[in-house]
Design a protein around this motif. Structure first.
Motif, PDB file in Angstrom:
ATOM      1  N   ALA A 178       1.590  13.802   0.841  1.00 34.63           N
ATOM      2  CA  ALA A 178       0.070  13.656   1.249  1.00 34.63           C
ATOM      3  C   ALA A 178      -0.065  15.436   1.552  1.00 34.63           C
ATOM      4  O   ALA A 178      -1.977  15.656   1.923  1.00 34.63           O
ATOM      5  CB  ALA A 178       0.021  13.053   2.697  1.00 34.63           C
ATOM      6  N   LEU A 237      -8.296  12.713  -0.826  1.00 38.86           N
ATOM      7  CA  LEU A 237      -7.500  11.796  -1.443  1.00 38.86           C
ATOM      8  C   LEU A 237      -6.509  11.422  -0.930  1.00 38.86           C
ATOM      9  O   LEU A 237      -6.430  10.397  -0.863  1.00 38.86           O
ATOM     10  CB  LEU A 237      -6.982  13.130  -2.727  1.00 38.86           C
ATOM     11  N   ALA A 238      -5.822  12.224  -0.157  1.00 37.66           N
ATOM     12  CA  ALA A 238      -4.329  11.379   0.559  1.00 37.66           C
ATOM     13  C   ALA A 238      -4.495  10.256   1.154  1.00 37.66           C
ATOM     14  O   ALA A 238      -3.726   9.363   1.179  1.00 37.66           O
ATOM     15  CB  ALA A 238      -3.606  12.498   1.995  1.00 37.66           C
ATOM     16  N   SER A 273      -6.188   7.916   0.636  1.00 42.03           N
ATOM     17  CA  SER A 273      -6.537   6.727   0.045  1.00 42.03           C
ATOM     18  C   SER A 273      -5.152   6.569  -0.746  1.00 42.03           C
ATOM     19  O   SER A 273      -5.298   5.313  -1.705  1.00 42.03           O
ATOM     20  CB  SER A 273      -7.913   7.242  -1.545  1.00 42.03           C
ATOM     21  N   LEU A 274      -4.146   6.880  -0.684  1.00 40.50           N
ATOM     22  CA  LEU A 274      -2.569   6.450  -1.008  1.00 40.50           C
ATOM     23  C   LEU A 274      -2.429   5.421  -0.549  1.00 40.50           C
ATOM     24  O   LEU A 274      -2.650   5.770   0.621  1.00 40.50           O
ATOM     25  CB  LEU A 274      -2.189   8.023  -1.209  1.00 40.50           C
ATOM     26  N   PRO A 275      -1.738   4.398  -0.729  1.00 40.86           N
ATOM     27  CA  PRO A 275      -0.677   3.922  -0.048  1.00 40.86           C
ATOM     28  C   PRO A 275       0.225   4.712   1.028  1.00 40.86           C
ATOM     29  O   PRO A 275       0.605   5.370   0.275  1.00 40.86           O
ATOM     30  CB  PRO A 275      -0.014   2.704  -1.347  1.00 40.86           C
ATOM     31  N   ILE A 295       3.260   6.165  -0.379  1.00 39.30           N
ATOM     32  CA  ILE A 295       3.305   7.298  -1.249  1.00 39.30           C
ATOM     33  C   ILE A 295       2.688   7.936  -0.409  1.00 39.30           C
ATOM     34  O   ILE A 295       4.277   9.146  -0.908  1.00 39.30           O
ATOM     35  CB  ILE A 295       2.292   6.906  -2.367  1.00 39.30           C
ATOM     36  N   ALA A 296       2.388   7.838   0.594  1.00 39.14           N
ATOM     37  CA  ALA A 296       1.491   9.357   0.765  1.00 39.14           C
ATOM     38  C   ALA A 296       2.860   9.825   1.511  1.00 39.14           C
ATOM     39  O   ALA A 296       2.338  11.831   1.695  1.00 39.14           O
ATOM     40  CB  ALA A 296       0.019   8.865   1.462  1.00 39.14           C
TER      41      ALA A 296
END
Length: 237
Positions: free
Chosen positions: A56, A63-64, A66-68, A71-72
Motif C-alpha cells: 500500500a 488504489l491502495a 481498494s485492495l483487500p 494484500i495491501a
C-alpha cells in the motif's frame, strides 16, 4: 528457477521437444531481458525501503484503499516472492500437462515413470524446511548454492541422457549426503551454528567437485564416442 530448467529438459526427455516459450510473448528471451531490467532497477533504488514496506505504501491512496487489507498490508518482498512462486508453479504445471498429454507418454503408459522423475527435485525443494529456521535465515547462501549445484548436475544429466536415449533414474543418489546432513543439523543437539555452517560449506565444495567431475567424464566419453574434440575441430588423418 532451477526446477523450471529441469522441468523443461524433462519435457524434452519425454516429448523430444524443448519448450522455449509459453504462448507467443513469454519466452526465454523475454524472461532474460526481464531479469536484466529488474537488476538495473534494483541498483537505482533503495532496496531495503522498497522491499521492506507494505504494498500500500507504494501505491496511490485511491488504489491502495481498494485492495483487500491482507494484500495491501503485506510487505512488498512477500508479494514479490508469491508472484515468483506462482509464475514458476504455472510454468511447471503447463509443462507437466504437455508431457502427460503427449502421444509418446500416453501410448507407452509412461505417466507414472515420468512423474517419478520429480522425486529427487522434490526432495531438494522441501529440504530447507528440514533445517532449523534460524539456520536457513542466517545461511541462505550456503543452502542455495548447494541446492543449485545439485539441480545443475541433475539437469545436465537429463540433457545428456535424453540425447543418448538412455534411462534417467528417478532417484539420484547425489543428493544423499546433503539430505543426511540436513537431518544431522536438525536433530543433533550438539551441533553448533559454526559447525553446521562448516558442514554446509563442505557440501558446497563437494557438490562443486561432483558437478565438474561428472561433466568432465561426460565430455570425455562423448568426444571419444563421436571421435571429436571438445573445443576444436579434429584434423582428418
Amino acid at each position: 528457477c532451477s526446477l523450471r530448467f529441469f522441468t523443461a529438459q524433462w519435457e524434452e526427455y519425454y516429448t523430444g521437444i524443448l519448450p522455449h516459450a509459453t504462448g507467443k510473448f513469454v519466452g526465454v528471451t523475454e524472461v532474460n531481458y526481464g531479469y536484466g531490467l529488474t537488476s538495473f532497477l534494483m541498483a537505482c533504488i533503495d532496496r531495503d525501503a522498497f522491499w521492506g514496506n507494505t504494498l500500500a505504501s507504494h501505491l496511490p491512496q485511491s488504489l491502495a484503499s481498494s485492495l483487500p487489507p491482507i494484500i495491501a498490508n503485506t510487505e512488498t518482498r512477500h508479494i514479490g516472492v508469491s508472484c515468483w512462486l506462482l509464475m514458476n508453479t504455472v510454468l511447471v504445471l503447463l509443462s507437466i500437462r504437455r508431457v502427460l498429454s503427449h502421444s509418446n507418454v500416453a501410448t507407452n503408459k509412461l505417466a507414472i515413470p515420468a512423474l517419478c522423475k520429480f522425486l529427487t527435485p522434490g526432495l531438494l525443494a522441501i529440504s530447507p524446511w528440514i533445517l532449523p529456521a534460524h539456520f536457513v535465515q542466517n545461511h541462505t547462501r550456503y543452502i542455495s548454492v548447494a541446492i543449485g549445484l545439485m539441480m545443475s548436475l541433475m539437469t545436465k544429466k537429463i540433457i545428456v541422457f535424453s540425447m543418448a536415449k538412455m534411462n534417467y533414474a528417478s532417484i539420484q543418489l547425489d543428493i544423499l549426503p546433503f539430505m543426511l546432513c540436513c537431518l544431522w543439523i536438525k536433530y543433533d543437539d550438539n551441533m553448533t551454528e559454526s559447525g553446521a555452517k562448516a558442514v554446509m560449506g563442505a557440501l558446497c565444495l563437494w557438490h562443486t567437485w561432483r558437478l565438474l567431475r561428472w561433466s568432465n567424464m561426460a565430455i570425455f566419453q562423448i568426444c571419444e564416442k563421436l571421435d571429436i574434440h571438445c573445443f576444436s575441430i579434429k584434423k582428418k588423418g
